[in-house]
Enzyme design. Structure first.
Site, PDB file in Angstrom:
ATOM      1  N   LYS A  22      45.715 -46.934  28.187  1.00 63.43           N
ATOM      2  CA  LYS A  22      44.736 -45.852  28.034  1.00 63.43           C
ATOM      3  C   LYS A  22      43.690 -45.899  29.151  1.00 63.43           C
ATOM      4  O   LYS A  22      43.352 -44.871  29.739  1.00 63.43           O
ATOM      5  CB  LYS A  22      44.049 -45.998  26.667  1.00 63.43           C
ATOM      6  CG  LYS A  22      42.751 -45.238  26.542  1.00 63.43           C
ATOM      7  CD  LYS A  22      42.055 -45.508  25.226  1.00 63.43           C
ATOM      8  CE  LYS A  22      41.062 -46.634  25.235  1.00 63.43           C
ATOM      9  NZ  LYS A  22      39.770 -46.343  25.873  1.00 63.43           N
ATOM     10  N   CYS A 119      25.990 -46.076  22.395  1.00 68.24           N
ATOM     11  CA  CYS A 119      27.331 -46.343  21.906  1.00 68.24           C
ATOM     12  C   CYS A 119      27.232 -47.568  21.020  1.00 68.24           C
ATOM     13  O   CYS A 119      26.324 -48.371  21.192  1.00 68.24           O
ATOM     14  CB  CYS A 119      28.237 -46.581  23.103  1.00 68.24           C
ATOM     15  SG  CYS A 119      29.734 -47.451  22.748  1.00 68.24           S
ATOM     16  N   ARG A 124      25.045 -49.072  27.362  1.00 67.93           N
ATOM     17  CA  ARG A 124      26.049 -48.516  28.272  1.00 67.93           C
ATOM     18  C   ARG A 124      25.543 -47.364  29.133  1.00 67.93           C
ATOM     19  O   ARG A 124      26.024 -46.232  29.037  1.00 67.93           O
ATOM     20  CB  ARG A 124      27.300 -48.094  27.498  1.00 67.93           C
ATOM     21  CG  ARG A 124      27.894 -49.240  26.726  1.00 67.93           C
ATOM     22  CD  ARG A 124      29.194 -48.889  26.087  1.00 67.93           C
ATOM     23  NE  ARG A 124      30.322 -48.957  27.006  1.00 67.93           N
ATOM     24  CZ  ARG A 124      31.561 -48.765  26.632  1.00 67.93           C
ATOM     25  NH1 ARG A 124      31.849 -48.476  25.398  1.00 67.93           N
ATOM     26  NH2 ARG A 124      32.537 -48.847  27.507  1.00 67.93           N
ATOM     27  N   ASP A 308      37.435 -56.629  25.920  1.00 70.31           N
ATOM     28  CA  ASP A 308      38.227 -55.812  24.997  1.00 70.31           C
ATOM     29  C   ASP A 308      39.200 -56.650  24.149  1.00 70.31           C
ATOM     30  O   ASP A 308      39.873 -56.107  23.273  1.00 70.31           O
ATOM     31  CB  ASP A 308      39.015 -54.739  25.768  1.00 70.31           C
ATOM     32  CG  ASP A 308      38.116 -53.584  26.190  1.00 70.31           C
ATOM     33  OD1 ASP A 308      36.948 -53.547  25.785  1.00 70.31           O
ATOM     34  OD2 ASP A 308      38.599 -52.706  26.943  1.00 70.31           O
ATOM     35  N   ARG A 400      41.723 -43.975  18.700  1.00 65.59           N
ATOM     36  CA  ARG A 400      41.272 -43.654  20.062  1.00 65.59           C
ATOM     37  C   ARG A 400      42.098 -44.396  21.098  1.00 65.59           C
ATOM     38  O   ARG A 400      42.247 -43.919  22.226  1.00 65.59           O
ATOM     39  CB  ARG A 400      39.792 -44.048  20.243  1.00 65.59           C
ATOM     40  CG  ARG A 400      38.814 -43.101  19.597  1.00 65.59           C
ATOM     41  CD  ARG A 400      37.404 -43.474  20.014  1.00 65.59           C
ATOM     42  NE  ARG A 400      37.388 -43.827  21.417  1.00 65.59           N
ATOM     43  CZ  ARG A 400      36.598 -44.752  21.954  1.00 65.59           C
ATOM     44  NH1 ARG A 400      35.732 -45.397  21.221  1.00 65.59           N
ATOM     45  NH2 ARG A 400      36.652 -45.018  23.243  1.00 65.59           N
TER      46      ARG A 400
END
Ligand code: UD1
Length: 419
Positions: A22, A119, A124, A308, A400
């Protein structure tokens, strides 16, 4: 709002095919704004962020055609762009919409992009993107929650990023390819997604050297052309399935992945007692021959351990023997999953950017709420090892960025359903 119902305690076994990345596909789709010709893409994951980016491009009157069947192709042509604006309604659901700023101002001389706002995982900001564009000669105004950038033609410049930023590097790389003269980016992000974008841009006729290193040199050209490109595999999805195999005591073969993008994750999981073997081309087999043991981890920019993967690693740490100290250096508020895991019975103390996990603890199923994309993945993983039933609420976060995660897990033997 969709939720997952997971009946934990199943050993996962079988083969899972990893989807396209992604975070590589998003800037690559935005790069189609740099040419009036057709850009043909493959290995585009069918996830919500990609649909949002397609909607954003369509809103600008780009022609976007997607095909669901393998090779998950998408064709984008941005011949006639009627308005160079990314509205708040789309940007608020996906921060990466800001990736249209660089290409729009570079090709059309004007862009109006909504500020992404706060966020769940921290402030961010996009100050570094804006400063770099200003250095390239853009006139920037911030009004009514929008960034407006104007430049007849951007000029090459020396851009030093104070802090390493992935989308910042990508945005400015896309701006620089059509700028006049040379741009040198220093302290640039080295993530494989940046390199993949640079490869696409070079195929489109851009002159780029050093992508994948901290210094990227770009010689601007007048015009770019159409091309075709296959997006790299998703290293975070792959890492998530490695953890799924490890914590359930299972044995999973990952196919269509890129092991060399997973070095830091493989090293860390190996230190925890997980066996990960390369098999055929783009294949990794994961299993745990003995017990999982604790290991400390610190998130870093690539090639370090990815932020992540931090949440998913925390789930593993709850099942490992000993104490693991997890240090988050990239985002200031990225431990929201910890309190949900504690509600399931995990022993985790969070102190600022450190989380101390004592394991192993049995987890017990309850209703838990996903707060962001990777946190929701970690909670699904927790549900896979919990006894009785776990309900993971707000799975729109996971949609997402993970393609059909419940189908992929079910094919491996998990009891998971979408309600
Ligand atoms: C990208 C990834 C995201 C990943 C992150 C870090 C995409 C679409 N998203 O996000 O999945 O978690 O990299 O690997 O690729 N910062 C500033 N000013 C700026 C830009 C960033 O201070 O102008 C700070 C951020 O607040 C953060 C750090 O720099 O603390 C790194 O952020 P950045 O690399 O920009 O993350 P994203 O590109 O948003």
């Amino acid at each position: 709002m969709d939720k997952f119902k997971i009946q934990g305690g199943r050993r996962l076994e079988g083969t899972v095919q990893i989807s396209g990345a992604k975070n590589a596909a998003l800037p690559i789709m935005a790069a189609a704004l740099l040419t009036s010709e057709k850009v043909q893409l493959e290995n585009i994951p069918r996830v919500r962020d990609i649909i949002t980016m397609a909607k954003l491009l369509a809103h600008m009157k780009a022609h976007v055609v997607a095909q669901d069947l393998p090779p998950s192709a998408m064709t984008i042509q941005t011949e006639q762009i009627s308005h160079t604006e990314a509205p708040y309604e789309l940007v608020k659901t996906m921060r990466a919409s800001v990736l249209t700023l660089g290409p729009l101002v570079a090709r059309f001389g004007y862009a109006r992009v909504s500020l992404p706002g706060g966020c769940a995982i921290g402030a961010r900001p996009i100050d570094l993107h804006i400063q770099a564009l200003e250095k390239m000669g853009a006139k920037i105004a911030i009004e009514h929650g929008y960034v407006e950038a104007r430049a007849e033609r951007l000029r090459g410049a020396e851009i030093h990023f104070e802090k390493i930023t992935v989308t910042g590097t990508e945005n400015i790389l896309m701006a620089a390819v059509l700028a006049e003269g040379e741009t040198v980016l220093t302290n640039a992000a080295r993530e494989p997604e940046v390199t993949d974008l640079a490869e696409l841009l070079v195929k489109m006729g851009a002159k780029i050297e050093g992508a994948g290193t901290e210094t990227i040199r770009v010689r601007g050209v007048e015009k770019l052309c159409g091309t075709s490109h296959r997006v790299i595999p998703d290293r975070i999805e792959a890492g998530t399935f490695l953890v799924a195999g490890a914590i359930t005591g299972g044995e999973i073969l990952l196919t269509s992945c890129e092991p060399k993008h997973l070095t830091a994750v493989i090293e860390k999981l190996t230190a925890c007692g997980v066996e990960i073997r390369a098999e055929g081309e783009g294949e990794l087999r994961v299993r745990v021959p003995g017990k999982l043991t604790a290991a400390d981890v610190t998130t870093e920019e690539y090639p370090g351990f990815a932020t992540d993967m931090q949440a998913q690693y925390m789930t593993l740490a709850t099942q490992a023997q000993g104490t693991s100290v997890i240090t988050e250096t990239i985002f200031e508020n990225r431990f929201m999953h910890a309190s949900e895991m504690v509600r399931m019975g995990a022993s985790i103390e969070v102190d600022g950017r450190k989380a101390v996990v004592h394991g192993p603890t049995p987890l017990s199923g309850t209703t838990i709420i996903a707060s962001d994309l990777r946190a929701s993945a970690s909670l699904v993983l927790a549900g896979l090892v919990a006894n009785n039933t776990t309900y993971v609420d707000r799975v729109y976060h996971i949609d997402r960025g993970y393609e059909r995660i419940e189908n992929k897990l079910r094919d491996l033997g998990a009891h998971i359903e979408r309600l």
